[in-house]
Structures are given as structure tokens and as C-alpha cells.
Design a protein around this motif. Structure first.
Motif, PDB file in Angstrom:
ATOM      1  N   UNK A 284       0.838  -1.204   0.000  1.00  0.00           N
ATOM      2  CA  UNK A 284       0.000   0.000   0.000  1.00  0.00           C
ATOM      3  C   UNK A 284       0.870   1.250   0.000  1.00  0.00           C
ATOM      4  N   UNK A 285       0.763   2.112  -1.026  1.00  0.00           N
ATOM      5  CA  UNK A 285       0.045   1.936  -2.284  1.00  0.00           C
ATOM      6  C   UNK A 285       0.643   0.760  -3.049  1.00  0.00           C
ATOM      7  N   UNK A 286      -0.172   0.116  -3.881  1.00  0.00           N
ATOM      8  CA  UNK A 286       0.341  -1.054  -4.587  1.00  0.00           C
ATOM      9  C   UNK A 286       1.179  -0.635  -5.799  1.00  0.00           C
ATOM     10  N   UNK A 287       1.641  -1.648  -6.557  1.00  0.00           N
ATOM     11  CA  UNK A 287       2.555  -1.365  -7.667  1.00  0.00           C
ATOM     12  C   UNK A 287       1.931  -0.443  -8.705  1.00  0.00           C
ATOM     13  N   UNK A 288       0.597  -0.451  -8.795  1.00  0.00           N
ATOM     14  CA  UNK A 288      -0.088   0.395  -9.770  1.00  0.00           C
ATOM     15  C   UNK A 288      -0.366   1.790  -9.234  1.00  0.00           C
ATOM     16  N   UNK A 289      -0.020   2.003  -7.973  1.00  0.00           N
ATOM     17  CA  UNK A 289      -0.202   3.317  -7.364  1.00  0.00           C
ATOM     18  C   UNK A 289      -1.456   3.448  -6.524  1.00  0.00           C
ATOM     19  N   UNK A 290      -2.294   2.424  -6.515  1.00  0.00           N
ATOM     20  CA  UNK A 290      -3.577   2.528  -5.806  1.00  0.00           C
ATOM     21  C   UNK A 290      -3.413   2.398  -4.299  1.00  0.00           C
ATOM     22  N   UNK A 291      -4.159   3.242  -3.595  1.00  0.00           N
ATOM     23  CA  UNK A 291      -4.170   3.200  -2.133  1.00  0.00           C
ATOM     24  C   UNK A 291      -5.431   2.461  -1.698  1.00  0.00           C
ATOM     25  N   UNK A 292      -5.273   1.536  -0.774  1.00  0.00           N
ATOM     26  CA  UNK A 292      -6.415   0.711  -0.389  1.00  0.00           C
ATOM     27  C   UNK A 292      -6.634   0.731   1.112  1.00  0.00           C
ATOM     28  N   UNK A 293      -7.860   0.365   1.468  1.00  0.00           N
ATOM     29  CA  UNK A 293      -8.228   0.193   2.868  1.00  0.00           C
ATOM     30  C   UNK A 293      -8.224  -1.309   3.141  1.00  0.00           C
ATOM     31  N   UNK A 294      -7.324  -1.751   4.009  1.00  0.00           N
ATOM     32  CA  UNK A 294      -7.171  -3.188   4.233  1.00  0.00           C
ATOM     33  C   UNK A 294      -7.872  -3.675   5.501  1.00  0.00           C
ATOM     34  N   UNK A 295      -8.766  -2.883   6.031  1.00  0.00           N
ATOM     35  CA  UNK A 295      -9.364  -3.284   7.306  1.00  0.00           C
ATOM     36  C   UNK A 295     -10.141  -4.605   7.201  1.00  0.00           C
TER      37      UNK A 295
ATOM     38  N   UNK B 278      -6.269   6.404 -20.874  1.00  0.00           N
ATOM     39  CA  UNK B 278      -7.231   6.091 -19.824  1.00  0.00           C
ATOM     40  C   UNK B 278      -6.499   5.811 -18.518  1.00  0.00           C
ATOM     41  N   UNK B 279      -6.927   6.477 -17.450  1.00  0.00           N
ATOM     42  CA  UNK B 279      -6.360   6.172 -16.129  1.00  0.00           C
ATOM     43  C   UNK B 279      -7.039   4.914 -15.622  1.00  0.00           C
ATOM     44  N   UNK B 280      -6.245   3.926 -15.253  1.00  0.00           N
ATOM     45  CA  UNK B 280      -6.796   2.616 -14.915  1.00  0.00           C
ATOM     46  C   UNK B 280      -7.222   2.484 -13.459  1.00  0.00           C
ATOM     47  N   UNK B 281      -6.614   3.259 -12.559  1.00  0.00           N
ATOM     48  CA  UNK B 281      -6.943   3.100 -11.140  1.00  0.00           C
ATOM     49  C   UNK B 281      -8.354   3.619 -10.905  1.00  0.00           C
ATOM     50  N   UNK B 282      -9.179   2.787 -10.316  1.00  0.00           N
ATOM     51  CA  UNK B 282     -10.533   3.211 -10.033  1.00  0.00           C
ATOM     52  C   UNK B 282     -10.601   4.169  -8.862  1.00  0.00           C
ATOM     53  N   UNK B 283      -9.855   3.880  -7.834  1.00  0.00           N
ATOM     54  CA  UNK B 283      -9.936   4.678  -6.622  1.00  0.00           C
ATOM     55  C   UNK B 283      -8.745   5.594  -6.461  1.00  0.00           C
ATOM     56  N   UNK B 284      -8.416   5.882  -5.207  1.00  0.00           N
ATOM     57  CA  UNK B 284      -7.356   6.836  -4.901  1.00  0.00           C
ATOM     58  C   UNK B 284      -5.981   6.282  -5.233  1.00  0.00           C
ATOM     59  N   UNK B 285      -5.088   7.200  -5.592  1.00  0.00           N
ATOM     60  CA  UNK B 285      -3.687   6.826  -5.783  1.00  0.00           C
ATOM     61  C   UNK B 285      -2.839   7.790  -4.966  1.00  0.00           C
TER      62      UNK B 285
END
Lengths: 481, 448
Positions: free
Chosen positions: B211-222, B374-381
């Protein structure tokens, strides 16, 4: 001295960052947003400078003190090496991994490749990978290469053999790769017990890990025989390069019959130890192991250009992020470049002379369990002093008070109360004479006033520390403000 | 003696010393080496002065492309380094010291590493940290092995969006051990971590994510953490320390072990090393941490001091039963990280993270507005994002490299099905002008 956190003042600022030249973006969604900023120090730049300058003065170091630390080769770290490494600070390791990117990184790739080539010549190996990040990392990589070799041949191997005088990393590295360990005792003359060695050698042994000269500082005259016995069982010979400083230009492990070697660039090749790292642990191999080397592999083409090879089919894969601890590699290559062939030979000659000189001047007052011409280091025992309740650790603390970093004590484990001295080639006769005089003084004091040692060291910022309390309470993080 | 080898003794002194040893010559000292074992070759060039060496090295460094505009990351980031970092870490009392085995004359290094451990705990939201590991990838591998030891299980689940180099290191470390490593195909953005959660079973030792992953996406891992814990597995998170200025800490999201690469904290790119890896965990796992740990204690007078502690885990005591074979840390690089964090301070790290975030958001918007991109990340980066291009990404990157812009990391070598995608990295060092130039060049190539 207070911790930097204890000096922190809410609202105080240090280094200023550039202003933003883009519009502020909307905040991260609440679930992802940090709720409380990390409680990092709040200090001015001068606070930070005073703090760390203050801390630095609470250290012994090669630049301030003689450091006869056996097995660690604490030689002088030439200042030009630092300048050499800085030249390569701005280059990104992803660039040569981009399509056609290697032509943009010819300087860095060239340095890494030519360092590998020089190390191969120095050790008598066919190829060297610079990827491993430290000696122990190199050991693990080397054992992985050996495992890959056996697997490719269909060999069923289970064990790695180590002498009992070996560095602790040897069995630990082999265990990391899934091998069981067989330990061979040391014979009375300081070498591995050959009869016992023959007994344990079966076709199930994958490798034999040796340091030569060994950790007693002694060169094993039977080393070739040991290699032959191992090879008869298709076991590979692993050379722990920690003690290479003793044999530069004199012996090449590859010529003797070793198949894999790791080097400690921070020992033999003059790069600084940094208070425990970064090191660099390149691994050299013979031809039969080349297909298994880690990726990415740096290659030189016929036109003189350097590139990054696609991973070989049999490669063990990556053992670290990129091409190794490049900054350390640059320093080592600068060292090799400056010293050249004759300079490197002089290193081993003077290192061995310095060690034998110290040995000859101290062996009448300290026990020398293996009394032979040593190589780059010699191992005394404080057994004689222990009769008066003065232990190796007490002598170490005495030396601290006299301005010397102590030798390695209690290693190798096979010598009781071991005091392992490695002066290195960069120390002058005057420095050695002064050290010898202080060591003799310690031996004398052990006879006349053994109780005096209990209070040592007294000249340092702290006296002897309660290690049991540290292990029991496990305070490894400051929980205050 | 030649001064080039830094051997100070004069020929006269060498004679005196030889006499003291009883040897007749230097060669005589090497008599324990059988003549048949002497080096068969030692063909190296003659030595030279430091001036000549540096001249040669300047020429060599000049063979690298100069002043590339870096939009590449891949785990290594082009960040600012305050001048104090070089100056303080450049003090020889730090960099020419050895491992602090003798604590009384090593309090400088020991206290600094204790402060470093504290900084790592505070950044990651963990309770204990070691004194650093080699790099981020090896730290992830060590965390995987740590989880195997803690749980006594032999199955690991790793997210395909973890840095592919780090995943390869984990595979390499585990190759010879009896461990099942399950890799879950990448899912851009991780908005849906259901596949990862569904893979956890009662044999799973840990789930490894980034987090952020290799694609840049930030995730909630709760939720992932909750599922892992319900199955008796651990959550291992690889974190990017600069992001932790504004991204919630892995500890707050339920991680049990947190690792990462400290290069971005005051260590130069230096062609990939040295940097440091960090590893931190919940306190109950302290005995399973690999590597060196510094602990607080007192001296005989009751004064505070610091020592290497819990050494009974380590190879020099335990040999083959040690928690790891590690025999060093990246002490000086960790010190640089601490000085970096101290000089930026609590608010400075937030601002640094914010700069990275804002610049990347600007770049994401600017590139995303180009026709066909096209930006591929759906959520936050955070400071990286993934774009899909109307052309093969490798060809685009090659063309842009010729214009002095390292535009991004094409994904096809790591994810063959993503041949039109690349990851673009934007740190605080990239100016608006550079971002606009990247967009202009990219547009030109896409239109050609």
C-alpha cells in the motif's frame, strides 16, 4: 544524552520544502486518510545538527581510533572512495530495465560489470554477480545457487558441512535454504579434523562451507584435499570470503578448487562499515553455476556496450531489488582502481606482517592456543588472566578506556575467552607498538590488581550496561512524548 | 611503501617488524600456503592516484544519460534530500564505525538506531521495529518467513499488485522450503479485495499486500485484516514511507507486520542501492523479528544507555537455529532515514506527502485528458498511477526516452496482458513544466 523526541517542541520546524506549483487536489477519502500525523521530532535544523553531531561524538570509529577487530577487517576507508560513489548518486536503477534503456545507463552498468570482472580475476572464478547486499546475503545466494545446481542434476542432497570454527552466518545461511547442518570439529593444530570430515562426507552432502584462512587466522594446508573429497561426492566447495584480505594476490580460491565464493566489499575492498552496514556481498562462481545466477544479470556485448540480460532459464531469480548496493560497489571499484595489481598484493603482505608482529609481541603474556605463523589475524585466549577473574570482556573494557576499540572477543567459539586481533595493513608500526604496550599493561594489571577491571570503562558516556534488563524489558521504541 | 595501498610502514620498519616475527622475509610469512596453491594469475591494471581515478570515474558517470526527467519508480523514488543528511551521516564517527557490539564506545550509533526504531514504529503504527534490513524486497521476504515461524503454517497468499521485483524475491527466498505461495492475479485499484479474502484458509500463515500497490492505488485493508485474523493468519503490509505522511498507517488498518524500503527517506537513487528495508510488528512477535534490535537499558550508575538486545535470536549465537542469517543492518542508510525524518519533522513529512499527492493528481488529470489515454486506477492513488495508452507502452516509453523523459514503467514485462499500460510516478521533484512537457511529448507520440 536526550533523545531527539525529548528535544521536540510542538510547532517547531526544520527543513523547508518547495512551494507547490500545481493546484491542491481534493483530500484522500476519509478511510484512507491518516488521522494523526506520525509523532516525528519537531526540531529546527540546528537542533538536528547539534543532536546528531553530539551522537557522533559518542562513537569510536576507524577515523578516530585503532580498531583491531578480528574477522571484520576494519581498515582505513579512503576519502576518495566517498567522492567516487557520489558521482553515481543521481542515476535511477529502473532506466536500464526500460525497453532499450540500457544505452542510457552505460556508465553504471559498465562499472558493475567491470567490478565483477575484476573480482572474478582476483578470486579465480568465472563469473560474479554483484546483486547480494551483504556477506550473509551472499552466502544465502551462494547456497541457493548450489541448491539449483543439484536440482538441475537431479542430485538428492540434504546436508551442508561446516567446521565448528566457522562464522555463525554459514550454518544460518544454509539453514535459510532448507539444508540440515553437519558440524566438523577442529583438530588440535587448528584445521578442520580431516578424519571426522571424511566420516561425514556422503553423497547427501550438498556443499562444504569453508573460510581459508579460517577464523583462527590459520591457512589450512589440506584445503585442496578437502576440495577433492567434497567433489568426489559431487558436493560443491563454498568459500567464505570474509578473510580474503589475507590472501589477495597470493591464493585464488578458484584455483584451489572452490566453486562458489562470496566477498565482503566492506572488509577487503576498503569501503566503510557504516556502523553495521551497508555492506556488499558479491558472489563468484565457476562455470557450471553460471546458468543459475540471479537476475537481472549485467552483460557485455561484443561491441563493448553493456546490457541487462533476460533472466536465464535456470536462474534462481532475484535475491534483491536491483544490481546490488551500487554505491558500495562504486567505492570498491575505486579502491581496486587506485591500488591496482601491486597495491592489492601489498595489502595482503602488510596485513599478514602486521598480524604476525602483534602476535609475536604478545604471545608471552597471553595464551596463544594455536601457535603458528598466522595470516591476517591471530587469536589469543585470556585463559591465563581468567585465573585472576579477569575475562576477555574485562580486557576489552580496559582497552576502551585507553582509546582502542577492543578486538573481537569470544569468537571463534572454539577458543575459550577468545581475543581475536586483526590489525589490517593500514596501521603503522607506531600504532601497533602503542597497542601492544597497552595490551601488555592489561595483562600485567590482571596480575596485580584484577579488581580494577570491574569499574571499566570509566571514560565513556556510559559505564557497563545491563544487557539482561534490556532483554527482559524489551524497550525498543520510545513511548514518551 | 607505495602510499597507494594505504600501507604506511617504511622499508626500515618492515625490516624491524619481520625481525620481531622471526621471519626472514614477507614471503616467509606465507610459507603455510603450499606452493601448489599459489595464485595462477592476478592480471589487474596498475594502480593510480585518487586524482586519476576520480577523473576516470567522472568520465564513466558521464556515460549515463544526464538530466533525464524521471517519471519512473518501481520501488525507487527520486526525492529531495536536505543538505543536513549528507553532512551529518557523512561524519566519519558514524560511517567508519563498526556494528555496535561494544556498547560503551558505540552509544552514538546505538541511540540513533533506537531513535530510528521509534520513528519506524510511529510511521507504521507498530509497536516494535528492528534496526533495519537490506532493502524493501528482502524485508518482505523476511516478513513472510517470520509469519511462517509465528503461525507454524506453510501457506502464504501474496497479492499480484505487490511490486513484481519484491514478489520475485519472496519466491526466490522460499524456493527451497516446503511452502505453498499463492499469488492472486492483479486487480487494479484493489477496490474489490474479495478474491484475496476468499483465498485465505486455515492453513494460511499470512497475506502479503502493498500500500500503495505497484499500480499506485491506495487501499483500505481493514476488511482483509479482519478476515485474515479470523482465520488465524497475519496481515503483512509493504508500505511506502513517504505516503505515510497522509495515508493511514498500516497499524491502524490492522496489519501485524509492516515492511518497506527506506530509500525515499534521504537515500539517493545510486543506481539501486544502498538503501534500507524496514520491518516492524506488534510487540508479541518481537522474538521472531529477524536482524538486529536495539534496546534501552541503564548502566551501573543508573544512567540510560542502549545495547543490541535479544541477540539470542541471531546467527552468531544460534547459528543454524537463528531467526535469520542476517549479520548486518543498513545502519548508515537507516541513520540517513532518521536524519531525514528529523529534519523534515512531523509537519514536514505531511507536507512532503501532500506535494507528491498533488503533483501526481495534476499529472493524472493532465495525462488522463489526452485523447485515448485512460487512467486505470478506479480509486485513490498516491504518487503513482497507471495509464492505458492507445499504443504499445514499451514503444511509447522508448520514444519518450529519446526525448530525455523516462515516462513510466511499461507493465508488459511483469503483466503480459497489460502491454498498453504503464505506471507513471510523480514525486515532489517533478515540476509542473516537466509534467506538461511529458504530456506534450506523449500527445505528440500518440498522434504520430
Amino acid at each position: 544524552m536526550q533523545l531527539i523526541y525529548e528535544k521536540s517542541v510542538p510547532g517547531r520546524r526544520g527543513v523547508r520544502l518547495p512551494a507547490s506549483d500545481v493546484p491542491a487536489a481534493p483530500e484522500l477519502p476519509a478511510a484512507l486518510r491518516r488521522q494523526e500525523p506520525a509523532a516525528l521530532p519537531e526540531a529546527s535544523e540546528l537542533d538536528v545538527v547539534r543532536h546528531f553531531t553530539g551522537l557522533s561524538r559518542r562513537n569510536y570509529s576507524v577515523d578516530t581510533n585503532f580498531y583491531p577487530l578480528g574477522s571484520c577487517t576494519m581498515k582505513y576507508n579512503a576519502k576518495a572512495l566517498e567522492e567516487a560513489a557520489k558521482l553515481f548518486a543521481p542515476y535511477h536503477p529502473m532506466v536500464p530495465l526500460l525497453p532499450h534503456g540500457s544505452s542510457f545507463s552505460q556508465g553504471c552498468l559498465g562499472l558493475a560489470y567491470e567490478l565483477g570482472a575484476a573480482l572474478a580475476e582476483i578470486t579465480g572464478m568465472d563469473e560474479v554477480t554483484t546483486q547480494p547486499l551483504a556477506g550473509a546475503h551472499g552466502e544465502m545466494t551462494g547456497i541457493m545457487l548450489i541448491a539449483a545446481y543439484h536440482e538441475a542434476k537431479g542430485n538428492k542432497k540434504k546436508y551442508v558441512v561446516v567446521p565448528d570454527s566457522s562464522h555463525g552466518t554459514n550454518p544460518a545461511s544454509a539453514a535459510m535454504v532448507g539444508y540440515e547442518i553437519i558440524t566438523v570439529p577442529t583438530a588440535p593444530y587448528g584445521d578442520m579434523n580431516l578424519d571426522k570430515f571424511r566420516e561425514v562426507m556422503t553423497d547427501e552432502v550438498a556443499a562444504v562451507m569453508m573460510t581459508c584462512p579460517n577464523t583462527l587466522g590459520l591457512f589450512n594446508p589440506h584445503i585442496q584435499e578437502i576440495c577433492d573429497i567434497a567433489h568426489d561426492h559431487d558436493a560443491l566447495m563454498y568459500y567464505d570470503g570474509a578473510n580474503l584480505n589475507a590472501i589477495l594476490g597470493k591464493v585464488r580460491p578458484g584455483d584451489v578448487g572452490f566453486d562458489v565464493i562470496h566477498l565482503n566489499l566492506h572488509k577487503t575492498f576498503g569501503t566503510p562499515h557504516g556502523g553495521g552496514g551497508p555492506g556488499s556481498g558479491p558472489v563468484g562462481v565457476k562455470k557450471q553455476l553460471v546458468p543459475f545466477l540471479p537476475s537481472p544479470r549485467i552483460v557485455k556485448y561484443d561491441d563493448g556496450c553493456y546490457g541487462v540480460d533476460a533472466p536465464a532459464h535456470g536462474s534462481i531469480g532475484r535475491t534483491a531489488g536491483f544490481f546490488g548496493n551500487f554505491g558500495v560497489m562504486a567505492k570498491a571499484f575505486a579502491y581496486i582502481t587506485m591500488l591496482g595489481r601491486d597495491g592489492l598484493i601489498q595489502v595482503s603482505e602488510q596485513a599478514v606482517l602486521n598480524a604476525n608482529y602483534v602476535m609475536s609481541k604478545l604471545k608471552d603474556v597471553y595464551d596463544l592456543p594455536y601457535d603458528q605463523t598466522c595470516m591476517h589475524e591471530c587469536v589469543f585466549s585470556a585463559a591465563r588472566q581468567v585465573k585472576n577473574e579477569v575475562h576477555a570482556i574485562d580486557i576489552a573494557k580496559f582497552l576502551i578506556d585507553r582509546g582502542y576499540h577492543p578486538p573481537t572477543v569470544y569468537f571463534p567459539l572454539i577458543v575459550k575467552e577468545a581475543i581475536m586481533i586483526e590489525p589490517t595493513e593500514t596501521e603503522s608500526k607506531e600504532t601497533l607498538d602503542a597497542f601492544i604496550a597497552v595490551m601488555r599493561e592489561a595483562a600485567e594489571l590482571a596480575g596485580t590488581d584484577p579488581a580494577a577491571f570491574a569499574e571499566m570503562p570509566r571514560t565513556m558516556p556510559v559505564t557497563r550496561l545491563d544487557e539482561t534488563k534490556a532483554a527482559r524489558e524489551q524497550n525498543v521504541c520510545y513511548f514518551g512524548c | 611503501m607505495s602510499t597507494a595501498s594505504y600501507c604506511p610502514n617504511t622499508p626500515e620498519e618492515v625490516r624491524e617488524m619481520l625481525a620481531a616475527t622471526g621471519a626472514s622475509s614477507i614471503d616467509d610469512l606465507f610459507r603455510p600456503i603450499p606452493p601448489g596453491l599459489r595464485a595462477r594469475s592476478f592480471e589487474l591494471p596498475a594502480g593510480m592516484s585518487e586524482f586519476e581515478m576520480l577523473h576516470r570515474f567522472e568520465t564513466l558517470a558521464g556515460k549515463n544519460a544526464q538530466h533525464l526527467s524521471h517519471f519512473v519508480g518501481g520501488g525507487y523514488y527520486d526525492h529531495l534530500i536536505p543538505a543536513v543528511v549528507d553532512h551529518l551521516a557523512g561524519r566519519a564517527e558514524f560511517y567508519t564505525a563498526y556494528t555496535p557490539y561494544q556498547p560503551e564506545c558505540s552509544q552514538g550509533t546505538l541511540q540513533a538506531l533506537f531513535e530510528y526504531q521509534t520513528a519506524i514504529c510511529r510511521l507504521t503504527g507498530m509497536e516494535v521495529s528492528n534496526a533495519s534490513l537490506y532493502d524493501g524486497g528482502t524485508a518482505l521476504a523476511e516478513a513472510a518467513m517470520m509469519a511462517l515461524r509465528i503461525t507454524g503454517r506453510n501457506r502464504l497468499v501474496i497479492d499480484g499488485a505487490v511490486n513484481p521485483f519484491h514478489r520475485e524475491i519472496v519466491r526466490t527466498y522460499l524456493a527451497n522450503l516446503d511452502v505453498e505461495l499463492v499469488e492472486i492475479g492483479p486487480k487494479l485499484g484493489m477496490e474489490d479485495d474479495l478474491r484475496l479474502r476468499a483465498t485465505i484458509d486455515d492453513a494460511t500463515a499470512a497475506v502479503l499486500v502493498q500500500n500503495p500497490n505497484f499500480f499506485g492505488s491506495v487501499s483500505d485493508f481493514r476488511r482483509l485484516a479482519a478476515d485474515a485474523h479470523a482465520a488465524g493468519a497475519l496481515l503483512v503490509v509493504s508500505a511506502y514511507p513517504v505516503a505515510l505522511g497522509i495515508v493511514e498507517s498500516p497499524g491502524a488498518m490492522g496489519a501485524d507486520i509492516v515492511v518497506g524500503d527506506g530509500q525515499s527517506l534521504g537515500n539517493p537513487l545510486s543506481f539501486g542501492g544502498p538503501s534500507f528495508g524496514f520491518i516492524a510488528s506488534r510487540k508479541e512477535y518481537i522474538r521472531n523479528l529477524p536482524g538486529r534490535i536495539i534496546g534501552e537499558t541503564v548502566d551501573k550508575n543508573g544512567q540510560r544507555g542502549f545495547v543490541l538486545t535479544l541477540q539470542a535470536r541471531e546467527q552468531h549465537i544460534k547459528r543454524h537455529k537463528a531467526t535469520s542469517n542476517i549479520c548486518s543492518n543498513q545502519s548508515l542508510c537507516a541513520l540517513r532515514g532518521l536524519i531525514f525524518l528529523s529534519s523534515l519533522g512531523k509537519q514536514g513529512l505531511v507536507e512532503l506527502a501532500r506535494l507528491n499527492y498533488d503533483k501526481a493528481e495534476y499529472a493524472k488529470k493532465t495525462l488522463g485528458n489526452l485523447g485515448g489515454v485512460e487512467v486505470m486506477n478506479g480509486g485513490a492513488t498516491f504518487n503513482e498511477f497507471t495509464v492505458c495508452l492507445p499504443k504499445i507502452a514499451e514503444e511509447v516509453v522508448t520514444a519518450l526516452l529519446r526525448k530525455g523523459v523516462a515516462a513510466g514503467v511499461p507493465l508488459s514485462p511483469y503483466y503480459p496482458e497489460m502491454e498498453r499500460c504503464m505506471v507513471v510516478t510523480v514525486t515532489e521533484k517533478r515540476t509542473k513544466d516537466e509534467i506538461d512537457t511529458l504530456a506534450r511529448h506523449l500527445e505528440g507520440i500518440l498522434c504520430s
